[in-house]
Design an enzyme around this catalytic site. Structure first.
Site, mmCIF file in Angstrom:
data_model
loop_
_atom_site.group_PDB
_atom_site.id
_atom_site.type_symbol
_atom_site.label_atom_id
_atom_site.label_comp_id
_atom_site.label_asym_id
_atom_site.label_seq_id
_atom_site.Cartn_x
_atom_site.Cartn_y
_atom_site.Cartn_z
ATOM 1 N N GLY A 29 0.820 -1.204 0.000
ATOM 2 C CA GLY A 29 0.000 0.000 0.000
ATOM 3 C C GLY A 29 0.852 1.251 0.000
ATOM 4 C CD GLN B 25 3.399 5.697 2.560
ATOM 5 O OE1 GLN B 25 2.368 5.204 2.119
ATOM 6 N NE2 GLN B 25 4.391 4.974 3.045
ATOM 7 C CB CYS C 38 5.433 1.803 7.258
ATOM 8 S SG CYS C 38 4.961 3.311 6.392
ATOM 9 C CG LEU C 39 6.477 0.672 1.211
ATOM 10 C CD1 LEU C 39 5.627 1.019 -0.011
ATOM 11 C CD2 LEU C 39 7.605 -0.273 0.843
ATOM 12 C CG HIS D 92 -0.363 1.251 7.167
ATOM 13 N ND1 HIS D 92 0.561 0.879 8.105
ATOM 14 C CD2 HIS D 92 0.330 1.965 6.222
ATOM 15 C CE1 HIS D 92 1.757 1.340 7.760
ATOM 16 N NE2 HIS D 92 1.637 2.004 6.615
ATOM 17 C CD GLU D 93 -0.948 2.559 2.707
ATOM 18 O OE1 GLU D 93 -0.506 3.727 2.590
ATOM 19 O OE2 GLU D 93 -0.212 1.590 2.933
ATOM 20 C CG HIS E 143 0.637 6.797 5.518
ATOM 21 N ND1 HIS E 143 1.810 7.279 6.069
ATOM 22 C CD2 HIS E 143 0.851 5.470 5.323
ATOM 23 C CE1 HIS E 143 2.677 6.301 6.205
ATOM 24 N NE2 HIS E 143 2.122 5.179 5.763
#
Length: 154
Positions: free
Chosen positions: A46, A51, A90-91, A132-133, A136
């Site tokens: 995701g 991000q 997480c990226l 999660h997304e 963000h």
């Protein structure tokens, strides 16, 4: 369009609240393409627009499990059901995972990339990815919620 650099957790942009997307113009369509290109180039499931440095309320999820990827504009969680504790990464915080409590099931509404309103009922990994997304988009990182964070062993 382009593969963008994914911002890391120290970047203050990730702590800001994203703006609602009012129209599906060329700029928004380019951002959608950038999200897709970027996520398709990394080992993640995701990605949210903040991000890659754009404070717009857009997320892209691809569980890479045969299910169609999901692009949502202005997503909102309208219902949360149950709770479960699990590992999450997480990226924007590479090399680490944390233990986070998330809803077991969620109902999410938003607009797809052709401007149609859509609703998803999700459980398991997809429910976690939505939460999660969407976090963000509100300037919240999983490390803000994690009960424990640890380095991933190679």
């Amino acid at each position: 369009m382009a593969i963008k650099e994914i911002l890391k957790f120290q970047d203050k942009t990730l702590k800001r609240v994203s703006r609602k997307v009012d129209k599906l113009d060329k700029e928004t369509k380019n951002l959608i393409r950038d999200l897709k290109d970027t996520l398709n180039n990394v080992e993640g499931i995701g990605l949210a627009a903040p991000q890659i440095g754009d404070l717009k309320r857009i997320i892209y999820i691809d569980l890479k499990n045969g299910m169609n990827p999901i692009l949502l504009i202005n997503p909102i969680i309208v219902c949360k059901i149950g709770k479960e504790k699990s590992r999450e990464g997480c990226l924007s915080y590479p090399g680490y995972e944390g233990i986070v409590i998330r809803p077991r099931r969620v109902i999410v509404k938003g607009t797809n990339e052709i401007g149609k309103e859509v609703t998803y009922e999700a459980r398991g990994l997809l429910a976690k990815a939505f939460c999660h997304e969407i976090d963000h988009l509100d300037g919240i990182l999983y490390i803000d919620k994690a009960k424990k964070i640890y380095k991933i062993k190679e």
